[in-house]
Design an enzyme around this catalytic site. Structure first.
Site, PDB file in Angstrom:
ATOM      1  N   ASN A  39      28.638  55.892  71.400  1.00 46.92           N
ATOM      2  CA  ASN A  39      28.284  54.777  72.276  1.00 46.92           C
ATOM      3  C   ASN A  39      28.632  55.168  73.711  1.00 46.92           C
ATOM      4  O   ASN A  39      29.770  55.475  74.020  1.00 46.92           O
ATOM      5  CB  ASN A  39      29.059  53.524  71.841  1.00 46.92           C
ATOM      6  CG  ASN A  39      28.640  52.293  72.593  1.00 46.92           C
ATOM      7  OD1 ASN A  39      28.624  52.286  73.822  1.00 46.92           O
ATOM      8  ND2 ASN A  39      28.318  51.248  71.865  1.00 46.92           N
ATOM      9  N   HIS A  50      23.919  52.716  72.146  1.00 44.39           N
ATOM     10  CA  HIS A  50      24.880  52.594  71.057  1.00 44.39           C
ATOM     11  C   HIS A  50      24.999  53.966  70.396  1.00 44.39           C
ATOM     12  O   HIS A  50      24.173  54.857  70.627  1.00 44.39           O
ATOM     13  CB  HIS A  50      24.400  51.565  70.050  1.00 44.39           C
ATOM     14  CG  HIS A  50      24.639  50.154  70.479  1.00 44.39           C
ATOM     15  ND1 HIS A  50      24.469  49.091  69.628  1.00 44.39           N
ATOM     16  CD2 HIS A  50      25.040  49.622  71.656  1.00 44.39           C
ATOM     17  CE1 HIS A  50      24.760  47.972  70.244  1.00 44.39           C
ATOM     18  NE2 HIS A  50      25.101  48.265  71.485  1.00 44.39           N
ATOM     19  N   GLU A  52      24.387  55.092  67.380  1.00 45.64           N
ATOM     20  CA  GLU A  52      23.235  55.501  66.587  1.00 45.64           C
ATOM     21  C   GLU A  52      22.053  55.864  67.484  1.00 45.64           C
ATOM     22  O   GLU A  52      21.351  56.857  67.230  1.00 45.64           O
ATOM     23  CB  GLU A  52      22.816  54.377  65.626  1.00 45.64           C
ATOM     24  CG  GLU A  52      23.890  53.973  64.648  1.00 45.64           C
ATOM     25  CD  GLU A  52      24.804  52.849  65.120  1.00 45.64           C
ATOM     26  OE1 GLU A  52      25.366  52.157  64.260  1.00 45.64           O
ATOM     27  OE2 GLU A  52      24.962  52.664  66.348  1.00 45.64           O
ATOM     28  N   SER A  77      29.217  49.425  61.176  1.00 47.16           N
ATOM     29  CA  SER A  77      28.019  48.775  60.644  1.00 47.16           C
ATOM     30  C   SER A  77      26.984  48.578  61.760  1.00 47.16           C
ATOM     31  O   SER A  77      27.314  48.078  62.831  1.00 47.16           O
ATOM     32  CB  SER A  77      28.436  47.412  60.056  1.00 47.16           C
ATOM     33  OG  SER A  77      27.387  46.787  59.384  1.00 47.16           O
ATOM     34  N   CYS A  79      24.217  47.375  64.356  1.00 47.43           N
ATOM     35  CA  CYS A  79      23.772  46.122  64.951  1.00 47.43           C
ATOM     36  C   CYS A  79      22.264  45.945  64.721  1.00 47.43           C
ATOM     37  O   CYS A  79      21.596  46.857  64.224  1.00 47.43           O
ATOM     38  CB  CYS A  79      24.085  46.131  66.451  1.00 47.43           C
ATOM     39  SG  CYS A  79      22.952  47.185  67.398  1.00 47.43           S
ATOM     40  N   CYS A  82      20.140  48.886  66.383  1.00 49.59           N
ATOM     41  CA  CYS A  82      20.214  50.164  65.680  1.00 49.59           C
ATOM     42  C   CYS A  82      19.574  50.064  64.301  1.00 49.59           C
ATOM     43  O   CYS A  82      18.934  51.012  63.840  1.00 49.59           O
ATOM     44  CB  CYS A  82      21.665  50.623  65.602  1.00 49.59           C
ATOM     45  SG  CYS A  82      22.370  50.930  67.249  1.00 49.59           S
ATOM     46  N   ASP A 142      29.202  44.543  74.275  1.00 46.41           N
ATOM     47  CA  ASP A 142      28.464  45.494  73.460  1.00 46.41           C
ATOM     48  C   ASP A 142      27.734  44.815  72.303  1.00 46.41           C
ATOM     49  O   ASP A 142      26.666  45.269  71.908  1.00 46.41           O
ATOM     50  CB  ASP A 142      29.424  46.556  72.909  1.00 46.41           C
ATOM     51  CG  ASP A 142      28.691  47.791  72.430  1.00 46.41           C
ATOM     52  OD1 ASP A 142      28.012  48.436  73.261  1.00 46.41           O
ATOM     53  OD2 ASP A 142      28.779  48.107  71.240  1.00 46.41           O
TER      54      ASP A 142
END
Length: 146
Positions: A39, A50, A52, A77, A79, A82, A142
């Site tokens: 991130n 982010h 990912e 996990s 969002c 992503c 975020d």
């Protein structure tokens, strides 16, 4: 710890050391890391980087077949943003470090046929807990919270 998850966790640590949000990710294709990132919203003043998204960006432009044979490892996990990228590129498997500090769209991924594995890695949980306690304002930003 799996070597690919370890690489994602190292990315998360790198983000934390840079003053950013400690979430890391790697994209793995045929046993090789082809993209890695963390991130970097804070570091780059970005709305979308982010962990990912950074890993996908750093993997570069790929054919649909590569995504469809890849696994995405992420320390937290995913969002909704992503998750959308995972579904768009039809990445079939996601390995998640933890979902205690944030529950993303895992059920949506599963409902669309993505294999989701959650490790509940103690180091990942601890790192996120430290960050959230230290910088709750950045964390809320975020995840889109006021």
């Amino acid at each position: 710890m799996d070597k690919f998850y370890q690489a994602a966790f190292e990315e998360a640590e790198k983000g934390y050391q840079e003053g950013g949000i400690p979430i890391g990710s790697v994209l793995v294709y045929r046993g090789e890391i082809i993209g890695r990132g963390h991130n970097r919203r804070i570091q780059k003043g970005s709305a979308i980087l982010h962990g990912e998204m950074d890993a996908l960006e750093n993997a570069g432009r790929l054919s649909a077949e590569v995504y469809q044979e890849s696994t995405l490892y992420t320390t937290l996990s995913p969002c909704p943003m992503c998750t959308g990228a995972i579904l768009l590129y039809k990445i079939p498997k996601v390995v998640i470090g933890e979902n205690n500090t944030f529950m993303g769209e895992e059920d949506h991924l599963r409902s669309r046929g993505v294999e989701v594995t959650v490790l509940q890695d103690a180091e990942s949980i601890q790192l996120m807990q430290w960050f959230i306690a230290e910088k709750p304002g950045l964390w809320n930003e975020d995840i889109g919270e006021p």
